[in-house]
Enzyme design. Structure first.
Site, PDB file in Angstrom:
ATOM      1  N   ASP A   1     -77.816  -2.297  -8.038  1.00 55.68           N
ATOM      2  CA  ASP A   1     -76.974  -1.193  -6.117  1.00 55.68           C
ATOM      3  C   ASP A   1     -78.196  -1.380  -5.031  1.00 55.68           C
ATOM      4  OD1 ASP A   1     -74.834  -0.205  -5.396  1.00 55.68           O
ATOM      5  OD2 ASP A   1     -76.067   1.083  -5.097  1.00 55.68           O
TER       6      ASP A   1
ATOM      7  N   GLU B   1     -77.941  -6.961  -5.460  1.00 48.59           N
ATOM      8  CA  GLU B   1     -77.286  -6.636  -4.487  1.00 48.59           C
ATOM      9  C   GLU B   1     -78.567  -6.091  -3.017  1.00 48.59           C
ATOM     10  OE1 GLU B   1     -74.300  -3.637  -2.209  1.00 48.59           O
ATOM     11  OE2 GLU B   1     -76.007  -2.786  -3.653  1.00 48.59           O
TER      12      GLU B   1
HETATM   13  C1  GLC Z   1     -73.644  -0.190  -2.605  1.00 52.79           C
HETATM   14  C2  GLC Z   1     -72.779   0.290  -3.673  1.00 52.79           C
HETATM   15  C3  GLC Z   1     -71.372   1.257  -2.732  1.00 52.79           C
HETATM   16  C4  GLC Z   1     -72.228   2.856  -2.596  1.00 52.79           C
HETATM   17  C5  GLC Z   1     -73.624   1.892  -1.985  1.00 52.79           C
HETATM   18  C6  GLC Z   1     -74.595   3.042  -2.375  1.00 52.79           C
HETATM   19  O1  GLC Z   1     -73.729  -0.752  -1.364  1.00 52.79           O
HETATM   20  O2  GLC Z   1     -71.726  -1.404  -3.665  1.00 52.79           O
HETATM   21  O3  GLC Z   1     -69.941   0.770  -2.882  1.00 52.79           O
HETATM   22  O4  GLC Z   1     -71.696   3.334  -1.481  1.00 52.79           O
HETATM   23  O5  GLC Z   1     -74.082   1.292  -2.511  1.00 52.79           O
HETATM   24  O6  GLC Z   1     -75.017   3.723  -3.622  1.00 52.79           O
END
Ligand code: GLC
Ligand code: CA
Length: 535
Positions: free
Chosen positions: A201, A275
């Site tokens: 994440d 991500e």
């Molecule tokens: C990422 C996740 C999202 C979350 C954010 C903070 O973007 O996909 O759902 O709110 O991180 O952790």
């Protein structure tokens, strides 16, 4: 045939645990619920599941606010359930990827509780980003949280702490070796439990610089970074490279260390996907250099209009970029942070685009419910739970629409998802979209996915890359046709609302909508439809 290693061209099914299946009637999905539906997942034909967080959490941000990264939140079950889930998945031939959230903890994590009680300048505060206020009492800089409102919250003694997301999600200080070593314990914990990989994440966010510098348009960059906020792509892509808090060079050092850790599990083929939505796009290739991570999400299709020039550009560029470092791209049309693709571009369009994308080289991520063609849920404001809705005081609706539980069976909501009251309401309008209904309808979106995933495995994934047949730069057909050849299969997506004719001979493998007319060396591709033809 499966390509090797397993993750290279895997189809990975994202499960949002709270919305998948509820086993105990409390209205929220849970790990035993997922276990009971793993055969459904296997029958889809995917290779792996990615589980969004199920760790101990006050759940202010759907579990992305982790209070103990090495335990299961009681709402989802317990560690034995997690073990069993991994075992059952493996016995069905499915790999398991779990989410890790290293950018921040929940404010309920013991470290943050200790930091609040400790003094300024203490070791406890040094695990996060605590700074003194400016002389006039304002926060150290003007950044806006990605969920709205300031990125800083003041504590009792006047110091501020940084949170790029909700105030309950304090960012960790990755310059502190204690943070890095604690995270290695977490990674090992899940690897030792048997998981096959991680979705990281906010992977581009861990290292912070410029913490005392203002940005000229803090609200603009915060909005640009959010896929649920619609914005002119030109404005968005001009703002994104100016984001000062993502994609600092230091993050790569972290992933090089993680890679060594993964590789120390010698016979396991552990993978990790970042991500990391970074700009310019070339920067994303750094995350998948051979001594770093295995995959990086490609976000470009999540807000792409259904237009051939735009889609051509994205597909072509993604393949070329990743090729420059010997990696393959990843594809996603939906996830838990963005509007569902069927609502964003239309139901038929979403089927066409999915069938096109499933033919491409690389890994495909499918968000649970996408295989049913689910639209966004209709949610009354009083039921909204996303911190975005709360922090922007309702100005932005947030991401709950994509997170509505899945409809499984029956004629009325909540369609077998729970025997209780679902945490977000399902609508009776989804009657025809249940798994039960779609399973027996050969023309359903569910059966389109099942067919396509099987054909992909049989005919495509061992066939190297694509060659363009029709695009704004290749071929001679209309500008609303995209065509590629991969191995012995030609794939055409017709984006216009009139049929298109191409000169090919072969056997029709599948079509996303409409009836294909094929004779005399010509194939007519129905309006807004994708076909796969085998030669
Ligand atoms: C990422 C996740 C999202 C979350 C954010 C903070 O973007 O996909 O759902 O709110 O991180 O952790
Ligand atoms: Ca439950």
């Amino acid at each position: 045939m499966k390509s090797s290693p397993w993750w290279k061209q895997a189809t990975i099914y994202q499960i949002y645990p709270r919305s998948f299946f509820d086993s105990n009637g409390d209205g929220e999905g849970d790990l035993p619920g997922i276990i009971s539906k793993l055969e459904y997942v296997q029958e889809l034909g995917v290779d792996a599941i990615w589980l969004s967080p199920f760790y101990t959490s006050p759940n202010k941000d759907g579990g992305y606010d982790v209070a103990d990264p090495r335990d299961v939140d009681p709402r989802f079950g317990n560690l034995d359930d997690a073990k069993k889930l991994i075992q059952v998945a493996h016995s069905l031939g499915l790999k398991v990827i779990v989410d890790v959230v290293p950018n921040h903890f929940s404010d309920q994590h013991i470290w943050f509780q200790q930091a609040l009680r400790a003094k300024r300048g203490s070791a406890e505060r040094a695990r996060f980003h605590f700074y003194d206020a400016n002389e006039d009492g304002t926060p150290p800089n003007n950044w806006i949280s990605l969920f709205g409102g300031p990125s800083w919250t003041q504590v009792e003694d006047g110091q501020y702490y940084l949170h790029l997301f909700d105030s309950s999600q304090p960012d960790l200080n990755w310059d502190n070796p204690e943070v890095a070593s604690d995270y290695e314990v977490t990674l090992r914990f899940w690897l030792d439990l048997g998981v096959d990989g991680f979705r990281i994440d906010v992977a581009h966010g861990l290292v912070k610089e410029n913490l005392l510098t203002n940005h000229p348009d803090p609200q603009g960059i915060s909005d640009a970074l959010r896929l649920d906020v619609s914005m002119d792509p030109e404005i968005r892509y001009a703002l994104l490279p100016t984001v000062p808090y993502f994609d600092r060079q230091g993050v790569h050092e972290i992933y090089r260390k993680w890679r060594k850790l993964f590789d120390s599990y010698k016979d396991r083929d552990i993978m990790a996907v970042a991500e990391a939505w970074v700009h310019p796009p070339i920067n994303s290739t750094r995350y998948v250099r051979s001594d770093e991570l295995h995959q990086v999400f490609n976000f470009d299709l999540l807000d792409a209009p259904f237009k051939s020039d735009f889609l051509y550009e994205v597909v072509n560029r993604s393949i070329e970029l990743m090729d420059s470092v010997g990696a393959l791209p990843t594809w996603a049309l939906s996830n838990h942070d963005s509007p569902r693709v069927a609502s964003r571009i239309g139901e038929v369009q979403a089927r066409a685009l999915a069938l096109f994308v499933l033919a491409l080289p690389g890994s495909c991520y499918v968000f649970a419910g996408q295989e049913l063609g689910l639209p966004d849920g209709e949610i009354p404001d009083s039921s909204r739970q996303d911190p975005i809705y709360i922090r922007t005081k309702g100005v932005q609706k947030g991401r709950d629409g994509a997170r509505v539980p899945l409809p499984w069976s029956g004629e009325t909501a909540p369609f077998g998802f729970t025997t209780g009251k679902p945490w977000l309401p399902l609508t009776d309008k989804w009657k025809e979209l249940t798994v039960e209904k779609q399973s027996v309808d050969p023309k359903s979106t569910l059966n389109l996915f099942r067919t396509a995933l099987k054909l992909r495995a049989d005919h495509l994934i061992d066939q190297g890359s694509i060659r363009w047949l029709e695009s704004p730069e290749h071929g001679s057909k209309s500008s609303s046709l995209l065509g590629v050849r991969r191995g012995n299969v030609s794939i055409y997506m017709n984006l216009s609302d009139s049929a298109a004719e191409v000169e090919i001979t072969g056997k029709l493998l599948t079509v996303s909508a409409g009836i294909v007319d094929s004779r005399d060396g010509k194939v007519t591709i129905p309006p807004i439809s994708t076909v796969w033809v085998h030669h």
